[in-house]
Scaffold this active site. Structure first.
Site, PDB file in Angstrom:
ATOM      1  N   SER A 706      35.388   3.616  27.814  1.00  0.00           N
ATOM      2  CA  SER A 706      36.230   3.891  29.228  1.00  0.00           C
ATOM      3  C   SER A 706      36.412   2.578  30.052  1.00  0.00           C
ATOM      4  O   SER A 706      37.039   2.653  31.199  1.00  0.00           O
ATOM      5  CB  SER A 706      35.486   4.936  29.891  1.00  0.00           C
ATOM      6  OG  SER A 706      34.356   4.764  30.431  1.00  0.00           O
ATOM      7  N   LYS A 749      32.095  11.065  37.582  1.00  0.00           N
ATOM      8  CA  LYS A 749      32.835   9.756  38.007  1.00  0.00           C
ATOM      9  C   LYS A 749      33.493   9.851  39.367  1.00  0.00           C
ATOM     10  O   LYS A 749      33.545   8.803  40.074  1.00  0.00           O
ATOM     11  CB  LYS A 749      33.843   9.063  36.870  1.00  0.00           C
ATOM     12  CG  LYS A 749      33.175   8.770  35.626  1.00  0.00           C
ATOM     13  CD  LYS A 749      34.099   8.445  34.664  1.00  0.00           C
ATOM     14  CE  LYS A 749      33.591   7.650  33.325  1.00  0.00           C
ATOM     15  NZ  LYS A 749      34.548   7.399  32.264  1.00  0.00           N
TER      16      LYS A 749
END
Length: 802
Positions: A706, A749
């Site tokens: 990611s 996140k």
């Protein structure tokens, strides 16, 4: 009564007469020729009365001839070797003449008679007539001795030894009484014969005594045999005493237990053990509803148990098996509560936040209410440590009104712990699930399987594979434990598993579970949890009263941010406990006024902060903040890029990157190299520069795809010498063609971005739905952009289109 006939006989040149030289009875005359009976294993001695039995036809004939003789006399001679057949050469030449006193019993096979031994004889001539032995003998009459001092001393030594033997073994007493009734202790020869007969010496040694016609020699041999017998008796007594000491305590305990059992039985306080056990099993069965196979097995085992003796090894195996079969909650259910308002109150009471989890559980209970039962579902709570997975399981059990049982699967490597051991093994037991059903005492408990992601595998088996049957709604209605070996219904059990991550759970097992994610808590949620639950609990555990310790709001926020930044609240709870212990020490030392903890007091109580403020680099070219997911929650991940002039191109990555992350960096490098002109960079830049990409912190291993867009942005920022937009964070997987692929951990996140003060976030377009599901308080104040290709990222990061 007629008188017996008398004869005048000359025997061996010596007339048989009385003391006056007159006639004697014929029955008292010993004949010169005797029928001989071989005896074994010991010789007979004179002046003894003992029973005999013979079955050999020739020996029976010898007894009959003796009876036909007026003296009723026969010869008793010891054989030399009992292992050899009887024969002339196998018999000694000195024996004893015996008089048949009485025939006790006689039939076709045996003659039992009583014989009285009289004198020694020596065989002059021994003949064998068709298996019958006859001997012409010379009698060795005992001489009349004048007892001298030496013989007297020997006799006293023999008597003294016999007395010691009598003290050790009282059985000799009767033989001494019988001897005294027939003889006198003043005759050394007879005393020696009697003493020799008392010993357990072998036949050949005793034959030497019989052949010793000299009384002095005879008594000397006997005294040695007596001393040996005395030593053997002493040793035997010592050994017997040692054995008795070992077993006496066990015997005493055994007798006492038997007496106690008899007393209890007499008073009606206790029944016989096996009967009591059977009645206990039958009483349990009355309250249970077993399936046909289990009922048949129980009936067969009880019938077998009735026939077993308690001393049998199989007794305890069968008893334990019946105990397990009858203690399980067959058909015993607790009543479920489907009150949705009550369930919500319990969940809100025990947990703050986690609204999505609470909604899912409430939906689960609503389905059960409409359906009439809760079955066929296995929930798996996934999240970082300390977010409340285990306590949520307990709250679900309270909301449903079910019993709760928890056991950990972490580190389990033996398949038998799931499905049990076979009964053939010593110490066999059922598996964890059957044990849990016994402890839960109902057939529909809530079973929590903690740490299902940490199940191991070894040569003993694969527990994860064994779990497939347990957690499959299509199979667990007939779950068969190896120990029970009968089907047990687990379909009514509500299974709740917990895990920190899903990567280590085998796919077939994961497919059987419904995943519910617990992402962790933001600062505001942690502060509320601390106020409602952690601080009151810590006060109570430290022995403090409400109001004695106060933690100011800004101090609590600083505590969470500097010492307890992880996703869960376990570390926060430990820090609060430490504050309370410090305060308890002050009160125990005499402090009276309340303790108020401010932000500046935290360092004094807890030491320096564990976490520093996550630094977001502003206005620095080549540095971009990425967003990462870890098993402990979300985190920010700054990525740095630098270029050094070089005659040849080169690329290097550092920061303990995993294989996937290294590949992401190489993809970003290749993508940027292929599109230099589009992003306003000289096309020969990489030909003249060596590029270095670094991901702090270098000591922490990192992996995952990611960070691709973040790495590409860092490279472009470095080459253009232009920093990215302020307070920007981004995440997404980059492909060689510039597409941005979705990632996981959106909530974690986002929490990490809020904690670091980021206000602009870039997510892949495919994660739009995940962000939309976040609570409003997490979305508030954040400008979020969604990118389907890298050009969308570039536009947001640098504020200009491609």
């Amino acid at each position: 009564m007629s008188e017996q006939p008398t004869i005048d006989v000359e025997y061996n040149g010596k007339p048989e007469s009385d003391e006056s030289g007159g006639l004697v009875l014929a029955s008292e005359v010993l004949p010169p020729s005797l029928p001989i009976i071989p005896i074994k294993p010991r010789p007979a001695f004179p002046n003894l009365l003992f029973p005999m039995a013979v079955s050999d036809p020739h020996q029976k004939a010898a007894v009959q001839r003796a009876l036909d003789n007026p003296a009723h006399a026969l010869g008793l001679v010891l054989v030399r070797d009992p292992a050899r057949p009887d024969g002339l050469e196998n018999m000694h030449r000195v024996g004893v003449v015996g008089k048949v006193v009485k025939v006790i019993h006689q039939d076709e096979e045996n003659i039992h008679f009583l014989v009285n031994t009289l004198e020694r004889f020596s065989i002059d001539e021994l003949t064998d007539i068709s298996g019958a032995y006859f001997a012409r003998v010379s009698y060795e009459y005992a001489p009349e001795l004048s007892v001298n001092e030496e013989l007297k001393a020997y006799s006293m030594a023999v008597l003294s030894t016999i007395k010691e033997l009598v003290q050790i073994n009282p059985l000799y007493t009767e033989e001494i009484k019988l001897f005294l009734s027939r003889s006198s202790l003043d005759d050394p020869g007879r005393l020696a014969d009697f003493a020799a007969n008392l010993t357990s010496a072998d036949g050949q040694e005793l034959q030497q005594v019989l052949e010793a016609l000299d009384v002095r020699k005879r008594i000397d041999i006997v005294l040695v045999l007596l001393k040996k017998e005395l030593e053997v008796s002493r040793l035997q007594t010592k050994i017997t005493k040692q054995i008795e000491e070992k077993i006496s305590e066990q015997q005493r305990e055994f007798f006492l237990r038997e007496q106690l059992k008899a007393i209890k039985k007499e008073l009606g306080l206790e029944k016989e053990g096996k009967t009591s056990e059977i009645e206990k099993f039958e009483e349990r069965l009355k309250k249970l509803t077993l399936n046909p196979e289990a009922q048949r097995t129980v009936t067969e085992e009880i019938e077998k148990f009735r026939l077993l003796e308690p001393s049998s090894p199989e007794y305890h195996v069968t008893r334990n098996y019946l105990d397990w079969l009858t203690v399980l909650p067959w058909g015993s259910f607790s009543k479920d509560s489907y009150n949705l308002d009550k369930a919500r109150r319990i969940l809100d009471r025990d947990h703050h936040g986690l609204s999505d989890v609470k909604d899912r559980i409430t939906e689960f209970i609503a389905v059960g209410k409409l359906k009439g039962n809760i079955s066929g579902s296995i929930l798996c709570l996934v999240g970082p440590p300390g977010v409340g997975k285990t306590s949520i399981g307990r709250s679900i059990a309270d909301a449903l009104g079910r019993s709760f049982y928890r056991f950990s699967l972490g580190g389990m490597r033996d398949e038998a712990e799931i499905k049990g051991h076979r009964r053939t093994y010593i110490g066999a037991m059922p598996g964890k699930f059957i044990q849990a059903m016994k402890s839960a005492a109902t057939a529909n408990p809530v079973l929590m399987l903690d740490e299902i992601d940490k199940v191991g595998a070894s040569f003993q088996g694969d527990p994860a594979s064994a779990l497939l049957e347990v957690l499959d709604p299509e199979q667990n209605a007939t779950f068969r434990d190896h120990y029970l070996d009968v089907p047990f219904d687990l379909s009514n059990v509500l299974f709740i598993a917990t895990a920190n991550q899903l990567d280590t759970i085998p796919a077939p097992l994961l497919d059987r579970m419904e995943i519910i994610r617990l992402s962790g808590y933001v600062l505001e949620e942690k502060m509320e949890i601390a106020k409602r639950y952690l601080i009151p609990k810590a006060l109570k555990n430290a022995g403090l009263k409400s109001g004695q310790v106060t933690i100011k709001k800004e101090a609590l926020a600083a505590l969470i941010d500097g010492w307890a930044r992880e996703a869960g609240v376990r570390n926060l709870e430990n820090r609060i406990k430490k504050l309370m212990r410090k305060a308890a020490l002050e009160f125990a030392s005499g402090r009276i006024e309340p303790v108020v903890i401010s932000k500046k007091d935290l360092v004094d109580y807890l030491g320096q902060p564990v976490f520093v403020t996550e630094e977001v680099f502003e206005n620095v070219a080549g540095v971009v903040t990425g967003l990462a997911w870890t098993s402990m929650g979300g985190a920010t991940l700054p990525i740095e890029a630098a270029a050094m002039p070089s005659k040849g191109k080169g690329f290097r990555q550092t920061g303990q990157l995993g294989n996937v992350m290294v590949e992401s960096s190489e993809i970003a490098y290749s993508y940027v190299m292929a599109h230099l002109k589009e992003y306003g960079v000289a096309e020969d830049f990489f030909d003249t520069h060596f590029v270095h990409l670094h991901v702090p912190a270098g000591a922490t291993p990192k992996d995952g795809p990611s960070a691709g867009v973040t790495m590409a942005t860092a490279l472009i920022s470095m080459m253009r010498g232009k920093p990215v937009r302020a307070k920007l964070g981004m995440t997404g997987e980059l492909t060689l063609t510039g597409r941005v692929l979705p990632i996981g951990g959106v909530k974690e996140k986002t929490i990490a971005a809020r904690r670091a003060g980021l206000t602009v976030l870039i997510f892949p377009e495919a994660n739009r739905k995940d962000f939309a599901e976040l609570p409003d308080y997490l979305q508030e104040g954040i400008e979020v952009h969604f990118a389907s290709e890298y050009k969308d990222v570039y536009k947001v990061a640098f504020g200009e289109p491609v």
